[in-house]
Design an enzyme around this catalytic site. Structure first.
Site, PDB file in Angstrom:
ATOM      1  N   CYS A  79      58.991  60.541  13.242  1.00 32.89           N
ATOM      2  CA  CYS A  79      59.904  59.432  13.530  1.00 32.89           C
ATOM      3  C   CYS A  79      59.503  58.244  12.657  1.00 32.89           C
ATOM      4  O   CYS A  79      58.482  58.266  11.964  1.00 32.89           O
ATOM      5  CB  CYS A  79      59.819  59.047  15.014  1.00 32.89           C
ATOM      6  SG  CYS A  79      58.213  58.356  15.464  1.00 32.89           S
ATOM      7  N   HIS A  92      49.241  61.545  17.384  1.00 32.06           N
ATOM      8  CA  HIS A  92      48.750  62.682  18.151  1.00 32.06           C
ATOM      9  C   HIS A  92      49.057  63.995  17.447  1.00 32.06           C
ATOM     10  O   HIS A  92      49.805  64.832  17.969  1.00 32.06           O
ATOM     11  CB  HIS A  92      49.327  62.647  19.566  1.00 32.06           C
ATOM     12  CG  HIS A  92      48.523  61.791  20.496  1.00 32.06           C
ATOM     13  ND1 HIS A  92      49.060  61.128  21.571  1.00 32.06           N
ATOM     14  CD2 HIS A  92      47.205  61.469  20.502  1.00 32.06           C
ATOM     15  CE1 HIS A  92      48.107  60.452  22.196  1.00 32.06           C
ATOM     16  NE2 HIS A  92      46.986  60.642  21.566  1.00 32.06           N
ATOM     17  N   HIS A 105      50.106  54.104  18.744  1.00 32.90           N
ATOM     18  CA  HIS A 105      50.309  53.886  20.189  1.00 32.90           C
ATOM     19  C   HIS A 105      49.871  52.513  20.659  1.00 32.90           C
ATOM     20  O   HIS A 105      50.012  52.191  21.829  1.00 32.90           O
ATOM     21  CB  HIS A 105      49.531  54.934  20.990  1.00 32.90           C
ATOM     22  CG  HIS A 105      49.635  56.316  20.449  1.00 32.90           C
ATOM     23  ND1 HIS A 105      48.710  56.854  19.605  1.00 32.90           N
ATOM     24  CD2 HIS A 105      50.585  57.269  20.625  1.00 32.90           C
ATOM     25  CE1 HIS A 105      49.062  58.093  19.275  1.00 32.90           C
ATOM     26  NE2 HIS A 105      50.201  58.368  19.872  1.00 32.90           N
ATOM     27  N   CYS A 142      53.428  51.165  16.362  1.00 33.15           N
ATOM     28  CA  CYS A 142      54.875  51.340  16.204  1.00 33.15           C
ATOM     29  C   CYS A 142      55.574  50.078  16.703  1.00 33.15           C
ATOM     30  O   CYS A 142      55.267  49.583  17.792  1.00 33.15           O
ATOM     31  CB  CYS A 142      55.329  52.550  17.018  1.00 33.15           C
ATOM     32  SG  CYS A 142      57.125  52.636  17.164  1.00 33.15           S
ATOM     33  N   GLU A 166      49.102  54.801  24.835  1.00 29.52           N
ATOM     34  CA  GLU A 166      50.213  53.839  24.769  1.00 29.52           C
ATOM     35  C   GLU A 166      50.327  53.089  26.099  1.00 29.52           C
ATOM     36  O   GLU A 166      50.525  51.868  26.126  1.00 29.52           O
ATOM     37  CB  GLU A 166      51.533  54.558  24.453  1.00 29.52           C
ATOM     38  CG  GLU A 166      52.715  53.584  24.379  1.00 29.52           C
ATOM     39  CD  GLU A 166      54.070  54.269  24.224  1.00 29.52           C
ATOM     40  OE1 GLU A 166      54.140  55.364  23.621  1.00 29.52           O
ATOM     41  OE2 GLU A 166      55.067  53.703  24.708  1.00 29.52           O
ATOM     42  N   THR A 188      57.459  54.897  25.531  1.00 31.25           N
ATOM     43  CA  THR A 188      58.618  55.115  24.640  1.00 31.25           C
ATOM     44  C   THR A 188      59.055  56.578  24.544  1.00 31.25           C
ATOM     45  O   THR A 188      60.151  56.848  24.068  1.00 31.25           O
ATOM     46  CB  THR A 188      58.289  54.615  23.212  1.00 31.25           C
ATOM     47  OG1 THR A 188      57.081  55.238  22.766  1.00 31.25           O
ATOM     48  CG2 THR A 188      58.117  53.111  23.177  1.00 31.25           C
ATOM     49  N   ASN A 216      55.319  63.078  23.380  1.00 28.71           N
ATOM     50  CA  ASN A 216      56.743  63.358  23.118  1.00 28.71           C
ATOM     51  C   ASN A 216      56.972  64.843  22.851  1.00 28.71           C
ATOM     52  O   ASN A 216      58.009  65.388  23.215  1.00 28.71           O
ATOM     53  CB  ASN A 216      57.265  62.449  21.991  1.00 28.71           C
ATOM     54  CG  ASN A 216      56.969  62.991  20.624  1.00 28.71           C
ATOM     55  OD1 ASN A 216      57.726  63.799  20.101  1.00 28.71           O
ATOM     56  ND2 ASN A 216      55.866  62.551  20.021  1.00 28.71           N
ATOM     57  N   SER A 227      55.441  63.385  15.892  1.00 25.41           N
ATOM     58  CA  SER A 227      54.186  63.248  15.142  1.00 25.41           C
ATOM     59  C   SER A 227      53.832  64.530  14.380  1.00 25.41           C
ATOM     60  O   SER A 227      52.701  64.699  13.929  1.00 25.41           O
ATOM     61  CB  SER A 227      53.062  62.855  16.105  1.00 25.41           C
ATOM     62  OG  SER A 227      53.133  63.605  17.299  1.00 25.41           O
TER      63      SER A 227
END
Lengths: 295, 295
Positions: free
Chosen positions: B12, B40, B72, B94, B124, B159, B217, B258
Site C-alpha cells: 500500500c 510486518h 505503524h 504511515c 500501531e 487502520t 492486515n 506489506s
C-alpha cells in the site's frame, strides 16, 4: 383470564408538564389558545377546551390571544412571527424536545450533514428541522437513506423513535461516512415504555395499546407489540369489542405517553365488564396489576 | 486450472513510502536502525538488513544511531525519549496512522471516552493508545465491550480492521451511549484489499493469502477469505504443497499491504510449477490475471 398493564404506561414528564402549564395558564388569562393540539390525545385536548383552552391550527387564527406552544415544539420561524406580532407566549415544549432542537442546531453549526430519524410530517420533526442550518435529511428508517456518501454526518432522533431503528440507521451509515456523530435523543420515557411494552407483549395473548391515533409514541408501542402478539390500538373504551377476548387468557394493556389515566381506567373497567365481572372495577391506574411509574 | 490475483493486492501507499524513506536514508547515513520491524514482513525486513538497515526492538539497542520510526508509528513517550537522547529521527509512520493518532488525541481532549477497535498487542495500537488522554478501551470486536454505559464515547480503529467489526461495535454502543462519535480510520488500502479479496474468494475454489504471519492486515484478509473458501496464509513460496491443488480448478491469490511484489511473483510461479507448467512463469505482478492497483 387476567389483565395486566405495562409497568411504564401513560403520561410522561413532558406531557404532565405541558398539561399543568396549560391548566395554570387557564386560571390566569382570558382567551388562551394552543398552536396545534398541545399533546396528541384528542380526548385530553377536548377536555382542555372545556377549560377554555382551544387548539388552533394556524397562526392567523390566534387573533391576539395568549398562545401556548405545544409539547412537540414549534418552528423557529413561527416563534419569531409570534414575537413580532407581540403575542404573549407560554412555552410548554417538552424540555427533551427543546434539547433535541439545540443538538440539531449545534450539529449543523459544527458542519455535520444532519440526519433526523423521524416522521417528516410530525410537528416535532417539522419544528426540529427549522433549527438546523442547511437541509436536513429526514428518514423514518435505514431503508429511506439516500444513496450518498458523507464526510461528516450527525444523527438525531425524534424523541419517540425506536432504538432498533437508530441502530440500523447508524450501522448502515458506518461504511458510507468518514465521521459520524450520533446524539441519542430518544427520550427515556419512550425507551422505558417500549421496553415494558415488549416485556408484557411477550407474556400476553392479546395486547391493547391505548392512545391517540395521531400519537407517534403510541403508534410505535403498537408497532412493537404487533411483533409479538395480536394487538389493538384504541383511543377510548368505546372501540372495544367483546369478541376480541374469546379464547384469550392473558390480556396486556399499555398506554402512550399522551394518554390520560382516566382513559386507561375506563378501558380497564370495560375489559373487566367484557370478562363478565363488575366487582373488580377500579378507580386508579395504580390498581391495575403491573403498573409502576418510572422514576 | 487458472490462477488469478485480487485486483488490489500487495504494497500500500504507506508501506511503499516507508520502504522508500528507509532506502533513501540508507544511502545518506551510516548506521541506521528501525525501532521494531519497519513493516510486518520478515522477508522485506531481512532484505533491508542487507542494505544496512537493522531492526532493533528496544530503545536501549539504538546506541546513538539514526532511527527510522516504523510505518505503524511509535509511542508518544518513546518519541520524546529519542528526542531527549538527541537521536536523529526519520519518521516513516504511515500518514494514515499519524492521522488516527491525531483523531484519538482530539477525541480524548474533547471529553470522549475513547474506544479503539484493534488488537491491543499490535504496535500501531500501542502507539495510538499513547496519544489518548486517560484510559482508552481497546476491543478486538463488539463482544469484548465492557459492561458499561457511556455519556460521550469516541470510536477509532486500527487502520487495518474490518468495516463489519466497526458496524457491529457501533450498533452495540448505540443503546449504551448518550453520544457517539465514530471516526472511520480504516484506511482505504485496507478496505479495497478486503473487498477485492472477498470478491475473488467467492469465485475461487482455493485462496492463497501471502504476507507476514505477524501482519495484521494480512491476517484479516485470510480471516475474511476463510468465510468463503479453503484458505492458506503463507509468507513465501516454500510453504506451498503440491497436494493443495488436487481437484482444484480456480485458484485465487491475494497479498497483504506489506507483501513485496517479488514474493507474490515467486508464489505465482511456484503455483504454475505445481500445475505442471513452466512456460507461463512471469516476472511482474502486473502479468497475473486480475491485478489492478488502486488509485
Amino acid at each position: 383470564m387476567s389483565v395486566r398493564i405495562a409497568k411504564n404506561s401513560g403520561f410522561c414528564f413532558g406531557v404532565k408538564r405541558a398539561i399543568k402549564i396549560a391548566l395554570e395558564a387557564a386560571g390566569d388569562h382570558d382567551g388562551i389558545v394552543t398552536l396545534g393540539p398541545i399533546i396528541h390525545n384528542p380526548q385530553m385536548v377536548s377536555k382542555l377546551a372545556d377549560e377554555g383552552i382551544f387548539s388552533v391550527n394556524k397562526s392567523e387564527d390566534i387573533d391576539g390571544r395568549t398562545t401556548i406552544i405545544r409539547s412537540h415544539g414549534v418552528k423557529k420561524e413561527t416563534l419569531q412571527e409570534l414575537n413580532n406580532d407581540n403575542i404573549k407566549i407560554i412555552n410548554a415544549t417538552c424540555p427533551y424536545v427543546s434539547k433535541t432542537q439545540d443538538h440539531g442546531q449545534k450539529l449543523s453549526e459544527e458542519g455535520y450533514q444532519v440526519i433526523i430519524l423521524g416522521d417528516k410530517d410530525h410537528p416535532e420533526v417539522e419544528a426540529l428541522k427549522s433549527y438546523i442550518q442547511g437541509d436536513a435529511v429526514i428518514v423514518a428508517n435505514a431503508d429511506e437513506l439516500p444513496d450518498l456518501k458523507f464526510n461528516k454526518v450527525g444523527i438525531i432522533c425524534q424523541t419517540t423513535r425506536n432504538i432498533k431503528d437508530l441502530q440500523e440507521l447508524v450501522q448502515k451509515l458506518v461504511p458510507l461516512s468518514r465521521e459520524i456523530k450520533v446524539i441519542n435523543t430518544i427520550c427515556n420515557a419512550t425507551s422505558v415504555r417500549q421496553e415494558s411494552t415488549t416485556a408484557l407483549a411477550k407474556e400476553s395473548d392479546l395486547m391493547i395499546v391505548i392512545g391517540g391515533k395521531n400519537s407517534s409514541n403510541t403508534k410505535m408501542l403498537a408497532k412493537i407489540s404487533e411483533n409479538f402478539v395480536k394487538t389493538y390500538h384504541i383511543e377510548t373504551s368505546y372501540e372495544i369489542e367483546d369478541k376480541w377476548f374469546e379464547g384469550i387468557d392473558e390480556i396486556g394493556l399499555t398506554a402512550g405517553a399522551s394518554t390520560p389515566d382516566w382513559i386507561i381506567v375506563e378501558v380497564y373497567n370495560k375489559i373487566i365488564e367484557c370478562m363478565g365481572s363488575i366487582e373488580d372495577k377500579i378507580e386508579s391506574v395504580d390498581d391495575i396489576p403491573g403498573f409502576k411509574e418510572e422514576k
